[in-house]
Design an enzyme around this catalytic site. Structure first.
Site, mmCIF file in Angstrom:
data_model
loop_
_atom_site.group_PDB
_atom_site.id
_atom_site.type_symbol
_atom_site.label_atom_id
_atom_site.label_comp_id
_atom_site.label_asym_id
_atom_site.label_seq_id
_atom_site.Cartn_x
_atom_site.Cartn_y
_atom_site.Cartn_z
ATOM 1 C CG ASP A 68 2.288 33.663 -35.742
ATOM 2 O OD1 ASP A 68 2.319 34.157 -34.600
ATOM 3 O OD2 ASP A 68 2.798 34.213 -36.736
ATOM 4 C CB THR B 36 8.415 32.944 -35.381
ATOM 5 O OG1 THR B 36 7.060 33.317 -35.135
ATOM 6 C CG2 THR B 36 8.451 31.586 -36.041
ATOM 7 C CG HIS C 55 4.156 37.227 -30.991
ATOM 8 N ND1 HIS C 55 5.452 36.996 -31.391
ATOM 9 C CD2 HIS C 55 3.376 36.921 -32.063
ATOM 10 C CE1 HIS C 55 5.448 36.535 -32.627
ATOM 11 N NE2 HIS C 55 4.211 36.492 -33.078
ATOM 12 C CG HIS D 158 5.686 33.639 -30.179
ATOM 13 N ND1 HIS D 158 4.378 33.884 -30.541
ATOM 14 C CD2 HIS D 158 6.342 33.349 -31.323
ATOM 15 C CE1 HIS D 158 4.259 33.763 -31.849
ATOM 16 N NE2 HIS D 158 5.436 33.417 -32.352
HETATM 17 ZN ZN ZN Z 1 5.727 32.446 -34.051
HETATM 18 ZN ZN ZN Z 2 3.647 35.864 -34.934
#
Ligand code: ZN
Ligand code: ZN
Length: 541
Positions: free
Chosen positions: A301, A76, A482, A349
């Site tokens: 997220d 992030t 991620h 992302h």
């Molecule tokens: Zn993020």
């Molecule tokens: Zn994340």
């Protein structure tokens, strides 16, 4: 006759000149980062999207269909920094959400700043600033371009999602403190919250949203892009026995509700509501020069980590986000005027599928634990070299060695490094491991190598890097994450809309680093001082 013609052309000139003067710059730039939005979500849920959200932007705006992140790790803080600086961790210094600082001997958080204090609550959640970021942002450059007349405000549930995009010279950044359930800031920006923020907080909207349960927006049988609701590899919300609809938010009445709120789609709506209040009360877009609102929606997220990309929860979140975006664009049309604002949408992302879900379909994937890896290797090093905790920590798929201790105890650093690399390579999920300073001479596929070089910062990165098999990541058996170079993490949406944007679509590969220089070109201002990207010329009218 001649005079008439002369007069006519004079009036034409006046008209075209005033039209030019009017549209020379947008009134407002709005950057919307959707935290963890994979590019394929634009199309995956298309059947159920309305006409005025994602589809409106796709139809009337420009889409860079192959926008890629050009560095690792895909986290992030790094993503938000890259979007707004046009630069990479090697140059910006923001190499992760956190990193290990060998000078102070401790882990550092990307936006921590002990010299400032919280504004708006009595927690430490506001001891934050952009001080760890070494470069300017496009928002800084906008402020620098006109003697700080442009107003810049950053908003996100996450501190890093608000602070890094807003840059060093922002008028304000606001983020969500999940203890009291309020928008806060730090003394870096202001002494006290503006009255309109206090008034917004006083409404206690998180409690209002949490008093109703989270049920699906549409009848649940419409969600045919997702697996069955109850899966053992999904996490549950706090207090739930299983991860199923309806999520009974109304049963959470203690202080935990404010933190749990983040993992409901309503925290996205709440962020847009706060953004509208900022536009209205700070008169954004009513200035003589362009203002800039850097908005990041963190909600997807939180939900994505918990339930994974193939869950009904994520599908529902994007349907609701689509509605929120439609509503927000309608608001901008009304308050700033259609065609007067420049809008872009991207992500910091993407995300991997949950390994358990992949296993159901015989697709290779898996998880491992960085801390267990460090512990195991430390035990071996202790038995061979007689030194405890030679590995300080494993973070961001890099190993930080306890170099000072190894040297102080007179141990052979090179030999220890060699053993660590050998042991990591023996792990079944690892493809290769190497010393970060040897990156340029390590045999790796070019795109992977370039991303790692862009992500390597000698002052902040670890000593050894390893690569994992596709589909594998550091994390638990439930939920997902991620952070790697793979396309599921690195392929992001990039949409442009509004002022001076030519409608269209391109499959040419462009990069996250190209966003800031493209904005600079459109605004006719200097690029941020660490920019390595190129202008995406095809989006400009
Ligand atoms: Zn993020
Ligand atoms: Zn994340």
């Amino acid at each position: 006759m001649l005079l008439k013609n002369l007069l006519a052309s004079f009036f034409l000139m006046v008209i075209s000149f005033s039209a030019f003067a009017q549209n020379n710059k947008p009134k407002l730039v709005v950057g919307l980062v959707v935290d963890q939005m994979r590019w394929d979500y634009l199309y995956r849920y298309q059947e159920l999207y309305g006409a005025n959200g994602f589809k409106r932007i796709l139809n009337q705006g420009f889409s860079n269909e192959n926008a890629m992140i050009p560095y690792t790790p895909t986290y992030t803080a790094v993503g938000h920094t890259c979007v707004y600086t046009g630069s990479v961790p090697a140059i910006t210094g923001i190499i992760g959400n956190g990193w290990f600082d060998k000078t102070s001997g401790r882990s550092v958080y990307c936006t921590e700043d002990s010299t400032v204090s919280t504004v708006g609550s009595n927690t430490t959640a506001g001891k934050m600033s952009p001080v760890n970021m070494w470069t300017t942002t496009i928002t800084d450059e906008l402020r620098l371009s006109n003697n700080f007349k442009s107003k810049v405000i950053g908003i996100s549930l996450k501190d890093r999602g608000a602070i890094l995009p807003a840059g060093h010279s922002a008028n304000a950044a606001y983020w969500y403190d999940d203890k009291p359930g309020k928008w806060i800031s730090s003394s870096y920006y202001m002494e006290k919250l503006p009255a309109w923020v206090d008034q917004f907080n006083a409404k206690d909207l998180p409690s209002v949203y949490m008093s109703k349960d989270w049920n699906t927006l549409l009848p649940i049988n419409k969600y045919d892009q997702s697996t069955a609701d109850d899966k053992p590899y999904e996490n549950s919300l706090s207090g739930e026995k299983s991860p199923v609809f309806p999520h009974k938010l109304s049963t959470v009445t203690d202080a935990k509700k404010y933190s749990m709120f983040k993992t409901t789609p309503f925290s996205g709506t709440y962020s847009f509501e706060f953004a509208k209040a900022a536009i209205e009360n700070e008169s954004l877009g009513k200035n003589t020069v362009p203002d800039f609102l850097a908005l990041s929606i963190s909600t997807p997220d939180y939900i994505g980590h918990t339930f994974g990309p193939n869950s009904i929860e994520v599908e529902d979140t994007y349907l609701r986000l689509d509605n929120d975006i439609a509503d927000f664009l309608a608001y901008l049309d009304k308050s700033v005027g259609e065609g007067n604002y420049l809008f872009f949408l991207t992500a910091d992302h993407g995300v991997a599928h949950i390994p358990g879900f992949m296993a159901e379909h015989k697709i290779p994937a898996g998880n491992f634990n960085d801390d267990n890896l460090a512990k195991k290797i430390n035990e071996s090093i202790d038995s061979v070299f007689g030194i405890k905790k030679a590995i300080q920590t494993v973070m961001n798929y890099q190993v930080y060695l306890n170099t000072d201790l190894i040297e102080k105890e007179g141990k052979d650093l090179a030999a220890i490094k060699k053993l660590v690399i050998k042991m990591i390579k023996e792990e079944p999920f690892v493809v290769t491991a190497f010393a970060t300073e040897d990156l340029a001479v390590t045999v790796l596929p070019q795109p992977q190598k370039e991303m790692m070089i862009n992500g390597y910062n000698p002052k902040r990165s670890g000593d050894i890097q390893f690569t994992a098999k596709p589909g594998y990541f550091d994390g638990g058996t439930k939920g997902t994450t991620h952070g790697l170079w793979n396309p599921y993490d690195a392929h992001i949406p990039l949409l442009w809309f509004g002022w001076n944007i030519k409608p269209g679509k391109s499959n040419r590969e462009v990069y996250m680093t190209d966003i800031a220089p493209t904005l600079a070109a459109m605004l006719q201002i200097q690029m941020p001082n660490g920019t390595v990207g190129k202008v995406i010329t095809e989006v400009i009218k």
